[in-house]
Design a protein around this motif. Structure first.
Motif, PDB file in Angstrom:
ATOM      1  N   GLY A 258      41.320   1.662 -14.159  1.00  0.00           N
ATOM      2  CA  GLY A 258      42.363   1.409 -13.074  1.00  0.00           C
ATOM      3  C   GLY A 258      41.310   1.009 -12.013  1.00  0.00           C
ATOM      4  N   GLY A 259      41.804   0.763 -10.573  1.00  0.00           N
ATOM      5  CA  GLY A 259      41.156   0.241  -9.562  1.00  0.00           C
ATOM      6  C   GLY A 259      41.417  -1.317  -9.436  1.00  0.00           C
ATOM      7  N   HIS A 260      40.368  -1.736  -8.463  1.00  0.00           N
ATOM      8  CA  HIS A 260      40.750  -3.174  -8.109  1.00  0.00           C
ATOM      9  C   HIS A 260      39.568  -3.824  -8.866  1.00  0.00           C
ATOM     10  CE1 HIS A 260      43.203  -2.584  -4.567  1.00  0.00           C
ATOM     11  NE2 HIS A 260      42.512  -1.737  -4.071  1.00  0.00           N
ATOM     12  N   TYR A 261      38.490  -3.326  -9.497  1.00  0.00           N
ATOM     13  CA  TYR A 261      37.669  -4.011 -10.096  1.00  0.00           C
ATOM     14  C   TYR A 261      37.409  -3.548 -11.497  1.00  0.00           C
ATOM     15  CZ  TYR A 261      36.217  -5.518  -5.741  1.00  0.00           C
ATOM     16  OH  TYR A 261      36.241  -5.974  -4.489  1.00  0.00           O
ATOM     17  N   PRO A 262      38.439  -3.974 -12.671  1.00  0.00           N
ATOM     18  CA  PRO A 262      38.431  -3.392 -13.755  1.00  0.00           C
ATOM     19  C   PRO A 262      37.178  -3.739 -14.704  1.00  0.00           C
ATOM     20  CG  PRO A 262      39.851  -5.164 -13.805  1.00  0.00           C
ATOM     21  CD  PRO A 262      39.655  -4.990 -12.460  1.00  0.00           C
ATOM     22  N   SER A 263      36.406  -4.863 -14.342  1.00  0.00           N
ATOM     23  CA  SER A 263      35.269  -5.117 -15.111  1.00  0.00           C
ATOM     24  C   SER A 263      33.820  -4.563 -14.483  1.00  0.00           C
ATOM     25  CB  SER A 263      35.118  -6.474 -15.088  1.00  0.00           C
ATOM     26  OG  SER A 263      34.751  -7.135 -14.003  1.00  0.00           O
ATOM     27  N   PHE A 264      34.288  -3.506 -13.703  1.00  0.00           N
ATOM     28  CA  PHE A 264      32.962  -3.038 -12.879  1.00  0.00           C
ATOM     29  C   PHE A 264      32.198  -2.204 -13.909  1.00  0.00           C
ATOM     30  CE2 PHE A 264      30.864   0.819 -10.866  1.00  0.00           C
ATOM     31  CZ  PHE A 264      30.280   0.306 -10.019  1.00  0.00           C
ATOM     32  N   THR A 265      30.688  -2.441 -13.750  1.00  0.00           N
ATOM     33  CA  THR A 265      29.695  -1.782 -14.679  1.00  0.00           C
ATOM     34  C   THR A 265      28.672  -1.056 -13.469  1.00  0.00           C
ATOM     35  OG1 THR A 265      28.613  -3.608 -14.750  1.00  0.00           O
ATOM     36  CG2 THR A 265      30.032  -3.223 -16.581  1.00  0.00           C
ATOM     37  N   GLN A 266      28.026   0.041 -13.885  1.00  0.00           N
ATOM     38  CA  GLN A 266      27.382   0.537 -12.788  1.00  0.00           C
ATOM     39  C   GLN A 266      26.133  -0.255 -12.408  1.00  0.00           C
ATOM     40  OE1 GLN A 266      26.511   4.606 -13.560  1.00  0.00           O
ATOM     41  NE2 GLN A 266      28.720   5.402 -13.286  1.00  0.00           N
ATOM     42  N   PHE A 267      25.686  -0.536 -11.394  1.00  0.00           N
ATOM     43  CA  PHE A 267      24.616  -1.004 -10.773  1.00  0.00           C
ATOM     44  C   PHE A 267      23.277  -0.150 -11.000  1.00  0.00           C
ATOM     45  CE2 PHE A 267      27.914  -2.912  -8.372  1.00  0.00           C
ATOM     46  CZ  PHE A 267      27.612  -4.280  -8.206  1.00  0.00           C
ATOM     47  N   SER A 268      22.235  -1.153 -11.719  1.00  0.00           N
ATOM     48  CA  SER A 268      20.971  -0.293 -11.880  1.00  0.00           C
ATOM     49  C   SER A 268      20.245  -0.589 -10.433  1.00  0.00           C
ATOM     50  CB  SER A 268      20.293  -1.183 -13.129  1.00  0.00           C
ATOM     51  OG  SER A 268      20.053  -2.384 -12.600  1.00  0.00           O
ATOM     52  N   ILE A 269      18.907   0.070 -10.222  1.00  0.00           N
ATOM     53  CA  ILE A 269      18.215  -0.118  -9.350  1.00  0.00           C
ATOM     54  C   ILE A 269      17.489  -1.387  -9.244  1.00  0.00           C
ATOM     55  CG2 ILE A 269      15.903   0.804  -8.400  1.00  0.00           C
ATOM     56  CD1 ILE A 269      16.246   3.489  -9.917  1.00  0.00           C
ATOM     57  N   LYS A 270      17.374  -2.149 -10.103  1.00  0.00           N
ATOM     58  CA  LYS A 270      16.958  -3.468 -10.026  1.00  0.00           C
ATOM     59  C   LYS A 270      17.827  -4.426  -9.433  1.00  0.00           C
ATOM     60  CE  LYS A 270      15.280  -7.317 -12.791  1.00  0.00           C
ATOM     61  NZ  LYS A 270      15.046  -7.942 -13.925  1.00  0.00           N
ATOM     62  N   GLU A 271      19.237  -4.177  -9.764  1.00  0.00           N
ATOM     63  CA  GLU A 271      20.443  -4.970  -9.164  1.00  0.00           C
ATOM     64  C   GLU A 271      20.575  -4.486  -7.819  1.00  0.00           C
ATOM     65  OE1 GLU A 271      23.447  -5.862 -13.177  1.00  0.00           O
ATOM     66  OE2 GLU A 271      23.251  -3.823 -12.090  1.00  0.00           O
ATOM     67  N   THR A 272      20.404  -3.437  -7.414  1.00  0.00           N
ATOM     68  CA  THR A 272      20.600  -3.151  -6.009  1.00  0.00           C
ATOM     69  C   THR A 272      19.370  -3.691  -5.433  1.00  0.00           C
ATOM     70  OG1 THR A 272      21.472  -0.896  -6.734  1.00  0.00           O
ATOM     71  CG2 THR A 272      20.721  -1.159  -4.553  1.00  0.00           C
ATOM     72  N   ILE A 273      18.480  -3.774  -5.758  1.00  0.00           N
ATOM     73  CA  ILE A 273      17.124  -4.379  -5.062  1.00  0.00           C
ATOM     74  C   ILE A 273      17.490  -5.814  -4.977  1.00  0.00           C
ATOM     75  CG2 ILE A 273      15.002  -5.137  -5.001  1.00  0.00           C
ATOM     76  CD1 ILE A 273      14.205  -2.256  -6.414  1.00  0.00           C
ATOM     77  N   GLN A 274      18.130  -6.481  -5.835  1.00  0.00           N
ATOM     78  CA  GLN A 274      18.326  -7.950  -5.887  1.00  0.00           C
ATOM     79  C   GLN A 274      19.652  -8.213  -4.812  1.00  0.00           C
ATOM     80  OE1 GLN A 274      19.400  -8.769  -9.971  1.00  0.00           O
ATOM     81  NE2 GLN A 274      17.145  -9.501 -10.432  1.00  0.00           N
ATOM     82  N   TYR A 275      20.604  -7.371  -4.787  1.00  0.00           N
ATOM     83  CA  TYR A 275      21.609  -7.510  -3.783  1.00  0.00           C
ATOM     84  C   TYR A 275      21.142  -7.311  -2.325  1.00  0.00           C
ATOM     85  CZ  TYR A 275      24.908  -8.890  -7.570  1.00  0.00           C
ATOM     86  OH  TYR A 275      25.594  -9.536  -8.515  1.00  0.00           O
ATOM     87  N   ILE A 276      20.432  -6.379  -2.163  1.00  0.00           N
ATOM     88  CA  ILE A 276      19.705  -6.293  -0.744  1.00  0.00           C
ATOM     89  C   ILE A 276      18.957  -7.468  -0.391  1.00  0.00           C
ATOM     90  CG2 ILE A 276      18.003  -4.872   0.691  1.00  0.00           C
ATOM     91  CD1 ILE A 276      19.411  -2.416  -1.041  1.00  0.00           C
ATOM     92  N   ARG A 277      18.185  -7.970  -1.341  1.00  0.00           N
ATOM     93  CA  ARG A 277      17.400  -9.141  -0.879  1.00  0.00           C
ATOM     94  C   ARG A 277      18.332 -10.320  -0.575  1.00  0.00           C
ATOM     95  NH1 ARG A 277      13.159  -8.811  -6.057  1.00  0.00           N
ATOM     96  NH2 ARG A 277      11.907  -7.229  -5.127  1.00  0.00           N
ATOM     97  N   ILE A 278      19.510 -10.474  -1.186  1.00  0.00           N
ATOM     98  CA  ILE A 278      20.435 -11.407  -0.698  1.00  0.00           C
ATOM     99  C   ILE A 278      20.964 -11.369   0.770  1.00  0.00           C
ATOM    100  CG2 ILE A 278      22.991 -12.106  -1.058  1.00  0.00           C
ATOM    101  CD1 ILE A 278      21.048 -13.267  -3.189  1.00  0.00           C
ATOM    102  N   TYR A 279      21.057 -10.227   0.988  1.00  0.00           N
ATOM    103  CA  TYR A 279      21.400  -9.790   2.517  1.00  0.00           C
ATOM    104  C   TYR A 279      20.226 -10.183   3.375  1.00  0.00           C
ATOM    105  CZ  TYR A 279      25.905  -8.181   1.134  1.00  0.00           C
ATOM    106  OH  TYR A 279      27.457  -8.029   0.904  1.00  0.00           O
ATOM    107  N   ILE A 280      19.084  -9.912   3.114  1.00  0.00           N
ATOM    108  CA  ILE A 280      17.860 -10.359   3.793  1.00  0.00           C
ATOM    109  C   ILE A 280      17.679 -11.864   3.575  1.00  0.00           C
ATOM    110  CG2 ILE A 280      15.465 -10.177   3.875  1.00  0.00           C
ATOM    111  CD1 ILE A 280      15.691  -7.453   2.577  1.00  0.00           C
ATOM    112  N   LEU A 281      17.820 -12.651   2.746  1.00  0.00           N
ATOM    113  CA  LEU A 281      18.041 -13.878   2.687  1.00  0.00           C
ATOM    114  C   LEU A 281      19.067 -14.496   3.728  1.00  0.00           C
ATOM    115  CD1 LEU A 281      16.801 -16.558   1.217  1.00  0.00           C
ATOM    116  CD2 LEU A 281      18.549 -16.314  -0.416  1.00  0.00           C
ATOM    117  N   ASN A 282      20.210 -13.863   3.621  1.00  0.00           N
ATOM    118  CA  ASN A 282      21.124 -14.350   4.566  1.00  0.00           C
ATOM    119  C   ASN A 282      20.932 -14.160   5.992  1.00  0.00           C
ATOM    120  OD1 ASN A 282      23.834 -15.717   4.797  1.00  0.00           O
ATOM    121  ND2 ASN A 282      24.528 -13.684   5.526  1.00  0.00           N
ATOM    122  N   GLY A 283      20.024 -13.089   6.269  1.00  0.00           N
ATOM    123  CA  GLY A 283      19.694 -12.957   7.379  1.00  0.00           C
ATOM    124  C   GLY A 283      18.658 -13.828   8.163  1.00  0.00           C
TER     125      GLY A 283
END
Length: 139
Positions: free
Chosen positions: A23-48
């Motif tokens: 259920g929910g809005h994102y049916p294809s959701f898979t849990q994030f790993s630590i490496k993926e979390t770091i990568q997405y935080i880096r995207i926000y730093i790059l955008n800054g």
């Protein structure tokens, strides 16, 4: 805080929001790993550092978007980067989802109330005002 805690809270918030195949809005959701979390935080730093109107514009190549596109981001995240970024943006949290919320009846500064009461008590004992104390609005 550490990245492991942020990843745990990210996945916990997603689970509490009932995402995934059941259920929910994102049916294809898979849990994030630590490496993926770091990568997405880096995207926000790059955008800054090099801002664009939307973070999603960073996921396109420079052939598709010559102004805001980024080939490195496009190659690292692949074709589903924008979808995963939306999931990350939706569920990323800097606090534990299991923490109890304070009641509306207690003041928002409830942690420092004992300190404020002590300051008022001590100031009443320390400050001695003279008999002829006056306050003028003009000075």
């Amino acid at each position: 805080f550490c990245i492991a805690d942020l990843t745990l809270w990210l996945n916990l918030k997603a689970i509490l929001s009932n995402t995934g195949p059941l259920g929910g809005h994102y049916p294809s959701f898979t849990q994030f790993s630590i490496k993926e979390t770091i990568q997405y935080i880096r995207i926000y730093i790059l955008n800054g550092l090099t801002s664009s109107p939307q973070v999603e514009m960073k996921f396109s190549s420079t052939k598709e978007d010559p102004i805001y596109g980024n080939n490195v981001v496009c190659n690292v995240f692949g074709p589903f980067g924008v979808c995963y970024q939306k999931e990350f943006k939706c569920f990323f949290a800097f606090q534990d989802s299991y923490l109890h919320k304070t009641s509306c009846k207690s003041p928002p500064y409830f942690k420092i109330v004992p300190l404020l009461k002590h300051c008022v008590k001590v100031l009443k004992e320390v400050v001695v005002l003279g008999k002829n104390l006056s306050a003028d609005e003009q000075t």
